[in-house]
Design a protein around this motif. Structure first.
Motif, PDB file in Angstrom:
ATOM      1  N   ILE A  63       0.873  -1.176   0.000  1.00 33.31           N
ATOM      2  CA  ILE A  63       0.000   0.000   0.000  1.00 33.31           C
ATOM      3  C   ILE A  63       0.910   1.226   0.000  1.00 33.31           C
ATOM      4  CG2 ILE A  63      -1.790   1.223   1.287  1.00 33.31           C
ATOM      5  CD1 ILE A  63      -2.493  -1.519   2.528  1.00 33.31           C
ATOM      6  N   SER A  64       0.530   2.269  -0.687  1.00 34.07           N
ATOM      7  CA  SER A  64       1.392   3.445  -0.735  1.00 34.07           C
ATOM      8  C   SER A  64       1.482   4.084   0.656  1.00 34.07           C
ATOM      9  CB  SER A  64       0.870   4.454  -1.754  1.00 34.07           C
ATOM     10  OG  SER A  64      -0.287   5.084  -1.274  1.00 34.07           O
ATOM     11  N   PRO A  65       2.633   4.666   0.979  1.00 32.80           N
ATOM     12  CA  PRO A  65       2.814   5.239   2.312  1.00 32.80           C
ATOM     13  C   PRO A  65       1.813   6.343   2.639  1.00 32.80           C
ATOM     14  CG  PRO A  65       4.902   5.135   1.159  1.00 32.80           C
ATOM     15  CD  PRO A  65       3.847   4.725   0.190  1.00 32.80           C
ATOM     16  N   ARG A  66       1.423   7.100   1.643  1.00 32.04           N
ATOM     17  CA  ARG A  66       0.475   8.190   1.864  1.00 32.04           C
ATOM     18  C   ARG A  66      -0.877   7.657   2.329  1.00 32.04           C
ATOM     19  NH1 ARG A  66      -0.803  12.752  -2.717  1.00 32.04           N
ATOM     20  NH2 ARG A  66      -2.109  14.081  -1.434  1.00 32.04           N
ATOM     21  N   LYS A  67      -1.339   6.576   1.702  1.00 31.75           N
ATOM     22  CA  LYS A  67      -2.619   5.980   2.091  1.00 31.75           C
ATOM     23  C   LYS A  67      -2.523   5.331   3.471  1.00 31.75           C
ATOM     24  CE  LYS A  67      -4.011   5.018  -2.638  1.00 31.75           C
ATOM     25  NZ  LYS A  67      -4.252   3.957  -3.624  1.00 31.75           N
ATOM     26  N   MET A  68      -1.376   4.738   3.770  1.00 29.21           N
ATOM     27  CA  MET A  68      -1.193   4.099   5.072  1.00 29.21           C
ATOM     28  C   MET A  68      -1.140   5.145   6.190  1.00 29.21           C
ATOM     29  SD  MET A  68      -0.895   1.110   6.485  1.00 29.21           S
ATOM     30  CE  MET A  68      -0.114  -0.184   5.577  1.00 29.21           C
ATOM     31  N   ARG A  69      -0.520   6.293   5.923  1.00 29.30           N
ATOM     32  CA  ARG A  69      -0.432   7.346   6.944  1.00 29.30           C
ATOM     33  C   ARG A  69      -1.804   7.907   7.299  1.00 29.30           C
ATOM     34  NH1 ARG A  69       3.985   9.255   3.739  1.00 29.30           N
ATOM     35  NH2 ARG A  69       5.894   8.412   4.615  1.00 29.30           N
ATOM     36  N   LEU A  70      -2.718   7.941   6.340  1.00 26.63           N
ATOM     37  CA  LEU A  70      -4.066   8.438   6.625  1.00 26.63           C
ATOM     38  C   LEU A  70      -4.737   7.591   7.700  1.00 26.63           C
ATOM     39  CD1 LEU A  70      -5.406   9.215   3.046  1.00 26.63           C
ATOM     40  CD2 LEU A  70      -4.900  10.856   4.836  1.00 26.63           C
ATOM     41  N   VAL A  71      -4.548   6.291   7.642  1.00 24.10           N
ATOM     42  CA  VAL A  71      -5.155   5.393   8.621  1.00 24.10           C
ATOM     43  C   VAL A  71      -4.343   5.393   9.917  1.00 24.10           C
ATOM     44  CG1 VAL A  71      -5.887   3.020   9.044  1.00 24.10           C
ATOM     45  CG2 VAL A  71      -6.101   3.985   6.774  1.00 24.10           C
ATOM     46  N   ALA A  72      -3.014   5.471   9.810  1.00 31.97           N
ATOM     47  CA  ALA A  72      -2.157   5.451  10.993  1.00 31.97           C
ATOM     48  C   ALA A  72      -2.409   6.666  11.884  1.00 31.97           C
ATOM     49  CB  ALA A  72      -0.692   5.398  10.584  1.00 31.97           C
ATOM     50  N   ASP A  73      -2.726   7.800  11.273  1.00 27.76           N
ATOM     51  CA  ASP A  73      -2.993   9.008  12.056  1.00 27.76           C
ATOM     52  C   ASP A  73      -4.252   8.882  12.909  1.00 27.76           C
ATOM     53  OD1 ASP A  73      -0.742  10.195  11.040  1.00 27.76           O
ATOM     54  OD2 ASP A  73      -1.805  11.298   9.473  1.00 27.76           O
ATOM     55  N   LEU A  74      -5.166   7.993  12.518  1.00 30.57           N
ATOM     56  CA  LEU A  74      -6.399   7.819  13.278  1.00 30.57           C
ATOM     57  C   LEU A  74      -6.160   7.154  14.635  1.00 30.57           C
ATOM     58  CD1 LEU A  74      -8.787   6.523  10.475  1.00 30.57           C
ATOM     59  CD2 LEU A  74      -8.747   8.800  11.466  1.00 30.57           C
ATOM     60  N   VAL A  75      -5.159   6.272  14.715  1.00 32.57           N
ATOM     61  CA  VAL A  75      -4.975   5.478  15.929  1.00 32.57           C
ATOM     62  C   VAL A  75      -3.749   5.872  16.744  1.00 32.57           C
ATOM     63  CG1 VAL A  75      -6.215   3.495  15.042  1.00 32.57           C
ATOM     64  CG2 VAL A  75      -3.775   3.660  14.670  1.00 32.57           C
ATOM     65  N   ARG A  76      -2.977   6.831  16.302  1.00 30.16           N
ATOM     66  CA  ARG A  76      -1.788   7.253  17.044  1.00 30.16           C
ATOM     67  C   ARG A  76      -2.203   7.899  18.366  1.00 30.16           C
ATOM     68  NH1 ARG A  76       0.668  10.066  13.222  1.00 30.16           N
ATOM     69  NH2 ARG A  76       1.926   8.311  12.537  1.00 30.16           N
ATOM     70  N   GLY A  77      -1.660   7.370  19.485  1.00 28.80           N
ATOM     71  CA  GLY A  77      -1.946   7.923  20.805  1.00 28.80           C
ATOM     72  C   GLY A  77      -3.238   7.440  21.429  1.00 28.80           C
ATOM     73  N   VAL A  78      -3.887   6.453  20.827  1.00 31.96           N
ATOM     74  CA  VAL A  78      -5.185   5.964  21.297  1.00 31.96           C
ATOM     75  C   VAL A  78      -4.982   4.662  22.067  1.00 31.96           C
ATOM     76  CG1 VAL A  78      -7.476   5.201  20.522  1.00 31.96           C
ATOM     77  CG2 VAL A  78      -6.307   7.024  19.310  1.00 31.96           C
ATOM     78  N   GLU A  79      -5.860   4.388  23.017  1.00 23.67           N
ATOM     79  CA  GLU A  79      -5.831   3.137  23.770  1.00 23.67           C
ATOM     80  C   GLU A  79      -6.081   1.981  22.796  1.00 23.67           C
ATOM     81  OE1 GLU A  79      -7.147  -0.150  26.026  1.00 23.67           O
ATOM     82  OE2 GLU A  79      -8.670   1.074  25.057  1.00 23.67           O
ATOM     83  N   VAL A  80      -5.432   0.810  23.028  1.00 21.32           N
ATOM     84  CA  VAL A  80      -5.381  -0.228  22.006  1.00 21.32           C
ATOM     85  C   VAL A  80      -6.737  -0.839  21.665  1.00 21.32           C
ATOM     86  CG1 VAL A  80      -2.976  -0.855  22.295  1.00 21.32           C
ATOM     87  CG2 VAL A  80      -4.678  -1.955  23.699  1.00 21.32           C
TER      88      VAL A  80
END
Length: 131
Positions: free
Chosen positions: A29-46
């Motif tokens: 998956i392109s890094p740009r598309k992956m970062r969009l999803v990764a930003d949603l869960v950064r710093g959140v309880e698991v």
């Protein structure tokens, strides 16, 4: 190993006991598309992060949820006897970096060709259980 070096190594090991990580290499998956999803869960309880990823429609969320489950399993292996519910596990960081590109050719008008770059990425996720 000297006595002071051994004590220092034991101290560092004890500090890192609450941290676990997992790594995914060469995800297609392109890094740009992956970062969009990764930003949603950064710093959140698991548990909340897994819920967010499960209900997200993007393809990157499937691979990130597998990676997060792997990081949680790594934390459980490091901390035997502790449960996730007692410790407040948090997604401390997610790093998405670019990996190698597959370079392909797409035909174009008048005998020309366009270069198509199929990007991939590396993802590292860190889970922290310290209070």
């Amino acid at each position: 190993m000297g006595a002071r070096k051994k004590l220092r190594a034991d101290k560092i090991k004890e500090e890192n006991k609450s941290i676990a990580f997992a790594k995914l290499n060469n995800s297609p998956i392109s890094p740009r598309k992956m970062r969009l999803v990764a930003d949603l869960v950064r710093g959140v309880e698991v548990n909340k992060a897994l819920n967010i990823l499960q209900h997200n429609a993007k393809d990157a969320s499937l691979s990130l949820s597998k990676l997060l489950r792997s990081a949680i399993a790594n934390w459980e292996a490091k901390n035997e006897g502790k449960s996730i519910e007692d410790e407040k596990l948090v997604v401390k960081s997610i790093e998405v970096g670019s990996a190698g590109m597959l370079k392909r050719i797409q035909t174009a008008p008048q005998g020309r060709a366009y270069r198509v770059r199929k990007r991939s990425n590396h993802v590292t996720i860190v889970v922290d259980g310290s209070k």
